[in-house]
Design an enzyme around this catalytic site. Structure first.
Site, PDB file in Angstrom:
ATOM      1  N   THR A  37      -0.246  45.758 -16.382  1.00 21.54           N
ATOM      2  CA  THR A  37      -0.523  45.526 -17.804  1.00 21.54           C
ATOM      3  C   THR A  37       0.244  44.251 -18.132  1.00 21.54           C
ATOM      4  OG1 THR A  37       1.379  46.782 -18.609  1.00 21.54           O
ATOM      5  CG2 THR A  37      -0.661  48.018 -18.339  1.00 21.54           C
ATOM      6  N   HIS A  38      -0.277  43.456 -19.035  1.00 24.53           N
ATOM      7  CA  HIS A  38       0.301  42.137 -19.355  1.00 24.53           C
ATOM      8  C   HIS A  38       0.460  41.288 -18.100  1.00 24.53           C
ATOM      9  CE1 HIS A  38       1.455  43.775 -23.335  1.00 24.53           C
ATOM     10  NE2 HIS A  38       1.671  44.878 -22.639  1.00 24.53           N
ATOM     11  N   SER A  92     -13.672  22.035   0.208  1.00 21.54           N
ATOM     12  CA  SER A  92     -13.336  20.859  -0.587  1.00 21.54           C
ATOM     13  C   SER A  92     -13.760  19.621   0.191  1.00 21.54           C
ATOM     14  CB  SER A  92     -11.827  20.834  -0.825  1.00 21.54           C
ATOM     15  OG  SER A  92     -11.402  19.506  -1.084  1.00 21.54           O
ATOM     16  N   LYS A 149      -9.236  23.899   2.433  1.00 24.56           N
ATOM     17  CA  LYS A 149      -9.598  24.668   1.244  1.00 24.56           C
ATOM     18  C   LYS A 149     -10.736  25.635   1.450  1.00 24.56           C
ATOM     19  CE  LYS A 149      -8.287  23.561  -2.793  1.00 24.56           C
ATOM     20  NZ  LYS A 149      -7.942  24.415  -3.816  1.00 24.56           N
ATOM     21  N   GLU A 158     -15.582  31.795  -9.825  1.00 23.92           N
ATOM     22  CA  GLU A 158     -15.335  30.855 -10.931  1.00 23.92           C
ATOM     23  C   GLU A 158     -16.594  30.656 -11.761  1.00 23.92           C
ATOM     24  OE1 GLU A 158     -13.576  27.301  -9.214  1.00 23.92           O
ATOM     25  OE2 GLU A 158     -12.339  28.567  -7.950  1.00 23.92           O
ATOM     26  N   TYR A 191     -42.752  34.046 -41.169  1.00 23.88           N
ATOM     27  CA  TYR A 191     -42.563  33.108 -40.068  1.00 23.88           C
ATOM     28  C   TYR A 191     -42.130  31.746 -40.588  1.00 23.88           C
ATOM     29  CZ  TYR A 191     -43.196  30.227 -35.981  1.00 23.88           C
ATOM     30  OH  TYR A 191     -42.971  29.368 -34.956  1.00 23.88           O
ATOM     31  N   LYS A 235     -36.581  30.839 -28.149  1.00 24.13           N
ATOM     32  CA  LYS A 235     -36.988  31.054 -26.758  1.00 24.13           C
ATOM     33  C   LYS A 235     -36.040  30.490 -25.711  1.00 24.13           C
ATOM     34  CE  LYS A 235     -41.513  31.163 -28.463  1.00 24.13           C
ATOM     35  NZ  LYS A 235     -40.872  30.847 -29.765  1.00 24.13           N
TER      36      LYS A 235
HETATM   37  N1  ARG Z   1     -44.848  27.863 -30.835  1.00 22.51           N
HETATM   38  C1  ARG Z   1     -44.619  28.681 -31.957  1.00 22.51           C
HETATM   39  C2  ARG Z   1     -43.298  29.466 -31.774  1.00 22.51           C
HETATM   40  O1  ARG Z   1     -42.827  29.472 -30.717  1.00 22.51           O
HETATM   41  C3  ARG Z   1     -45.732  29.651 -32.109  1.00 22.51           C
HETATM   42  C4  ARG Z   1     -45.947  30.134 -33.506  1.00 22.51           C
HETATM   43  C5  ARG Z   1     -46.413  29.025 -34.358  1.00 22.51           C
HETATM   44  N2  ARG Z   1     -46.798  29.526 -35.637  1.00 22.51           N
HETATM   45  C6  ARG Z   1     -46.996  28.710 -36.670  1.00 22.51           C
HETATM   46  N3  ARG Z   1     -47.307  29.260 -37.786  1.00 22.51           N
HETATM   47  N4  ARG Z   1     -46.877  27.421 -36.577  1.00 22.51           N
HETATM   48  O2  ARG Z   1     -42.747  30.032 -32.681  1.00 22.51           O
END
Ligand code: ARG
Length: 475
Positions: free
Chosen positions: A154-155, A276, A282, A289, A316, A324
């Site tokens: 510990t520590h 290395s 090494k 890491e 949206y 993404k």
């Molecule tokens: N490429 C867009 C995205 O990844 C798809 C949806 C686009 N929708 C819109 N109303 N322009 O979010």
């Protein structure tokens, strides 16, 4: 080819197109987009929104595209904006204007949310499966060193002796929680956005529950505005992946320390080490890491998505396109690190003699003295004080606890009889730890047994989920 343009007199400038474009990263959604298109086609066809001949033609073209995307025969080109427009181009190249029929009742807003969910589910299941392999390697290593003693810390200071297998096996528990998190996430994520349209649902005869079922979701969304804007599943997945990354980083840190010359406990296999370019001697634990370092980008990806979502208006907004790359990157990263760490764990050997020799150092048996006195009904505070005096005396004389004479013990506390020597051994201290989850050999054996049972149960669940998902994708 843009999916809009009727009301525009000017095409987007190069800068606008360049900023809008996402196909260079969202092309990975193509298989999921095509699969959800098949489900959408099924409902609009069943509800008489397409003539049978046209529906047949579209289905045929979609199935061809699925194969062509897989083989690489069909792919995105420079003028495609995103995966959805690229695939619609693919359809119209095959069957002409009727390719656009699939857009009835569907928007890219519900489409992209659906595609990304399918992608996330598929890959989180792969992560889960990869975790079970790491757990199997950890359990095997823990069993291999189930009789090796080492100092526990510990520590980062010697605390009490432990079984080294117990030290390794602790990681199985953190990854079990990650697996539970993934299972829990799957339940919440299993809601289909398809049918929500742009934000308001549809006036056409769609059947969102049927598409949901067809795509393997447990239900369809209860609110179309929420459905197209919800990215909780992305943020939660990124948290889970960050947590996994943090767990991997803690393994990495341990391996780095144990492989130092100062410790000299771990011999990392050559295949999992690097050399290395200047220092010929090494052997660096680079995998450990990198496991430690990659946690940084995983946390960064989580932060990026949370910051993008903060204060974002419903429904949206194009900001959502920024969901993404962080998700893809975190999934790729974790799927890259897990197998490397699994191999590193499986192939590392530990120096039993060195660990055993280190186990009693740093007065790690002092608690045994206090516990011994408690056994003689000495109040713990008094026992703690007496054990502390033993340590102080040793420090003054430069000796270890078991080198104190009977006389010295007695002078510190009358209840410190020569019997004390029985508990002043590493093995004795470890064996005395019998509570559930303790490091004692019996408790440790129980721990390994139940972790093994738990792992094989979860591995079966995950394998069945992956099979069901791949059957859905192939339907
Ligand atoms: N490429 C867009 C995205 O990844 C798809 C949806 C686009 N929708 C819109 N109303 N322009 O979010």
């Amino acid at each position: 080819m843009a999916l809009w343009g009727g009301r525009f007199s000017d095409a987007p400038t190069d800068a606008v197109f360049a900023l809008s474009r996402s196909v260079h990263f969202d092309w990975r959604l193509a298989p999921y987009d095509l699969r959800s298109s098949l489900s959408h086609l099924k409902v609009i066809r069943a509800n008489g929104l397409l003539q049978e001949g046209v529906a047949k033609e579209i289905e045929q073209a979609l199935r061809e595209l699925i194969m062509e995307v897989e083989s690489g025969k069909f792919s995105a080109i420079d003028s495609d904006e995103d995966v959805h427009s690229a695939l619609e181009r693919g359809l119209t190249e095959k069957i002409g204007a009727t390719g656009g029929s699939l857009r009835a009742g569907r928007s890219r807003n519900d489409q992209v949310a659906t595609d990304l969910k399918l992608f996330a589910i598929d890959h989180m299941l792969e992560v889960a499966s990869s975790i079970t392999q790491l757990q199997a390697a950890l359990l095997a290593k823990a069993s291999e060193y189930g009789d090796a003693s080492a100092p526990g810390f510990t520590h980062m200071q010697h605390a009490q002796p432990i079984l080294f297998g117990h030290e390794i096996a602790k990681h199985v528990q953190s990854f079990s929680r990650d697996l539970e998190r993934i299972q829990d996430w799957l339940i919440r994520t299993s809601v289909s956005p398809l049918g929500s349209g742009a934000l308001a649902g549809s006036g056409l005869a769609l059947d969102p529950s049927a598409t949901a079922r067809d795509l393997g979701f447990a239900s369809s969304s209860a609110n179309s505005i929420d459905a197209v804007s919800d990215r909780d599943f992305v943020a939660e997945a990124l948290f889970i992946l960050s947590m996994i990354g943090v767990h991997l980083s803690r393994i990495g840190e341990e391996w780095c320390i144990w492989a130092t010359t100062e410790f000299g406990w771990a011999q990392v296999a050559d295949a999992y080490s690097t050399g290395s370019s200047i220092m010929p001697q090494k052997k660096n634990p680079d995998m450990a890491e990198l496991a430690r370092g990659k946690a940084g980008r995983l946390i960064g990806n989580l932060t990026a998505v949370l910051a993008m979502l903060k204060g974002l208006p419903f429904a949206y907004n194009r900001d959502l396109q920024e969901d993404k790359e962080p998700l893809f990157d975190s999934l790729d990263t974790v799927l890259l690190v897990l197998p490397a760490v699994t191999g590193m764990v499986a192939t590392t050997n530990f120096d039993r003699a060195k660990m055993l020799a280190a186990a009693p150092l740093g007065f790690s048996l002092a608690t045994e003295i206090a516990d011994f006195l408690v056994g003689a009904h000495v109040p713990f505070a008094e026992a703690h004080e007496a054990a502390g005096k033993c340590v102080a005396l040793c420090e003054k004389d430069g000796i270890q606890l078991d080198q104190l004479s009977d006389q010295q013990f007695k002078s510190i506390h009358s209840a410190l009889t020569p019997e004390i020597r029985k508990v002043l051994t590493v093995q004795g201290a470890i064996a005395s730890r019998t509570t559930v989850g303790a490091t004692g050999p019996t408790a440790f054996a129980d721990q390994i047994k139940s972790a093994t049972t738990n792992l094989s149960r979860l591995a079966k669940v995950i394998a069945a989920q992956r099979k069901a998902f791949s059957e859905m994708m192939g339907a």
